[in-house]
Design a protein around this motif. Structure first.
Motif: not given
Length: 430
Positions: A28-49
Motif C-alpha cells: 500500500x502506498x505511503x504505508x507503515x507497518x506497526x507490529x504490536x508486540x515485543x521488539x524481537x517480533x518486529x525485528x525478525x520480520x523486518x530483517x527477513x523481509x
C-alpha cells in the motif's frame, strides 16, 4: 501416501502470519507497518523481509515490555500510532499483532476503534489484522490483512453504510497472492492493460517493492503501491479477479464486501490457466487477445517441446508455500515431469494428485529424498541441496542467498517458459 501429521518442526517451511500481514500492508502506498508486540517480533520480520526484497522495509514496533504484557499494552499501542503519525506522516498504518499481545487477551480491535473515535486529528487510515504467530501461516496472515482492509473500506468495520457512486468503467480489482514476485505484479498489470482495463492490484507489491530508486530520496514509508483513493473506489469497479489457492476461502467474502461479480483462479501459470485468464479478459472486455500473448502461447508450447527431453526419467522434489506449489506443479504437470514429493505449508486435496507423495510439513522431509534430480524450494533448502549434491532452483520465501529474484516472474505463458528453461538447464548440469 505419507502421514501428514508430525509432532515437531525441525526446519520449518512455514512463516508466521504476522509476516504475511506485513507483506500485504507493504503493498500500500505511503504505508507503515506497526507490529504490536515485543521488539524481537518486529525485528525478525523486518530483517527477513529486508534480506528477501533488499529494499527499505518500514516496520516499527510498539516495543511491549514485561509491564505492558502483564498490565495491558493499550498505552504502548496508542503511543506507537501517534508517534508514527507525527514523525512519518503516512497515509496508512497497518497493525499486525503478535503471539505475546494476542495471548494476553486484549481486545486490540476495540482499542484501535476507541482511539480513532476519540481523535480529532486527521489520522491516517489504520487497519488491524490479528496475527498471532503461533497460529496460521504466511498465507493466512496475508489473507487476514486483505479482508481487514476490505471490511474497513466496505463500512463493515466502521458500521457505516457504503454507498456506491458512479460505475468506474474499465476499472477492475485484481486480488493477488502472497507468492507473487514484484515482477509478477507488473506482468499481470501489463497484461490486463492490453485489454483496455485499468487494474487495481490489491495489494501492489509490484509498485512498492520492485527495486526502484525514488526521486524523492530515502523515504520512511513505502514509496508506491495501492493508493488509498483507489481502495475507496473498489466498489465501483466492473468486477473482481481473485488469484491464489490460499485465497480460495476468501472469494465469497471478497464478493460480498465489494458487491461485484468475482472470478477465481487458483493460479495463472502454465498453458491451461493462462488460456482461461486471457479468454475471460477477452470476453469481458470485448477485446481480442493481443498478438503478443498469442505468440507467447506458441513460444510456451515450443519451450515445453524443447525442454521435456531433460525431464525424462528425472525426479523433482518441491518444498514451497501452497500457492507456489500449486503454480509450479501445474507447469511441471503440463510438461509431464515426475513430481516425486510435494511439501507445503498446507495440505490440499485439489493438487495432491500431481505428486507421488504430498504432505504438509517442513524442509527436513527432504532428507527422505536424497536421490531426486532437482529440488525446488527457498534459500533454507540450500543446506540439503549442497549436502545431497542436488541442484536447487530457488523460489518462494525467503530468498536471501541470491539477488535478483524480484525481477523474475513465473506467471502467464512467459513465466512458464522461464520455469521450464531454468529447470531444464539445472537438470542438464546435475
Amino acid at each position: 501416501m505419507m502421514n501428514p501429521i508430525k509432532n515437531m518442526e525441525i526446519n520449518p517451511l512455514q512463516a508466521s502470519s504476522s509476516l504475511g500481514a506485513a507483506m500485504f500492508f507493504l503493498g500500500i502506498n505511503n504505508a507503515v507497518v506497526l507490529m504490536h508486540g515485543a521488539v524481537g517480533c518486529a525485528s525478525f520480520d523486518k530483517v527477513t523481509l529486508t534480506k528477501h526484497f533488499r529494499e527499505n522495509i518500514p516496520i516499527v514496533t510498539t516495543a511491549l515490555n514485561e509491564y505492558g504484557a502483564i498490565l495491558g499494552g493499550t498505552d504502548f499501542l496508542t503511543s506507537g500510532i501517534k508517534n508514527i503519525y507525527e514523525k512519518m506522516k503516512p497515509d496508512f498504518i497497518g497493525i499486525a499483532s503478535s503471539g505475546l499481545t494476542e495471548t494476553s487477551g486484549e481486545d486490540i480491535a476495540c482499542i484501535i476503534r476507541d482511539f480513532k473515535e476519540k481523535q480529532d486529528l486527521p489520522f491516517s487510515k489504520i487497519i488491524y489484522a490479528g496475527t498471532p504467530d503461533y497460529k496460521g501461516s504466511l498465507e493466512d496472515g496475508y489473507m487476514k490483512a486483505m479482508l481487514a482492509l476490505l471490511e474497513d473500506f466496505s463500512g463493515k468495520e466502521t458500521y457505516k453504510t457504503f454507498k456506491k457512486s458512479k460505475k468506474l468503467t474499465k476499472s477492475i480489482n485484481v486480488f493477488c497472492p502472497v507468492s507473487f514476485t514484484p515482477q509478477d505484479f507488473l506482468e499481470l498489470r501489463e497484461a490486463v492493460g492490453y485489454f483496455d482495463l485499468k487494474p487495481v492490484m490489491i495489494p501492489d507489491l509490484g509498485l512498492s517493492l520492485d527495486g526502484h530508486l525514488d526521486e524523492r530520496g530515502y523515504l520512511q514509508t513505502t514509496a508506491d503501491g495501492l493508493g488509498i483513493k483507489d481502495m475507496e473506489n473498489i466498489h465501483n469497479s466492473e468486477f473482481n479477479i481473485v488469484i491464489g489457492l490460499s485465497l480460495g476461502n476468501a472469494v465469497k467474502s471478497i464478493s460480498e464486501l465489494t458487491g461485484l461479480a468475482t472470478y477465481y483462479f487458483p493460479n495463472v501459470c502454465g498453458l491451461k490457466n493462462s488460456d482461461k485468464l486471457f479468454n475471460l479478459l477477452s470476453e469481458l472486455s470485448g477485446k481480442e487477445i493481443p498478438e503478443k500473448y498469442k505468440r507467447q502461447r506458441r513460444q510456451l508450447m515450443d519451450a515445453y517441446l524443447d525442454t521435456h527431453f531433460y525431464f525424462l526419467g528425472k525426479d523433482i522434489a518441491l518444498a514451497l508455500g501452497i500457492d507456489l506449489l500449486d503454480s509450479f506443479s501445474m507447469i511441471y504437470s503440463e510438461m509431464g515431469a515426475n513430481l516425486k514429493i510435494g511439501i507445503s505449508t498446507k495440505f490440499s486435496d485439489d493438487i495432491k494428485y500431481r505428486f507421488l507423495n504430498f504432505c504438509e510439513g517442513d524442509l527436513d522431509l527432504l532428507d527422505n529424498y536424497r536421490n531426486v534430480d532437482l529440488i525446488v524450494s527457498n534459500s533454507n533448502a540450500g543446506f540439503y541441496a549442497k549436502d545431497f549434491r542436488i541442484p536447487l532452483l530457488r523460489a518462494g520465501f525467503p530468498l536471501i542467498d541470491e539477488i535478483g529474484h524480484g525481477y523474475k516472474h513465473y506467471i502467464l505463458y512467459r513465466g512458464a517458459v522461464n520455469l521450464a528453461v531454468e529447470s531444464a538447464n539445472l537438470l542438464n548440469k546435475g
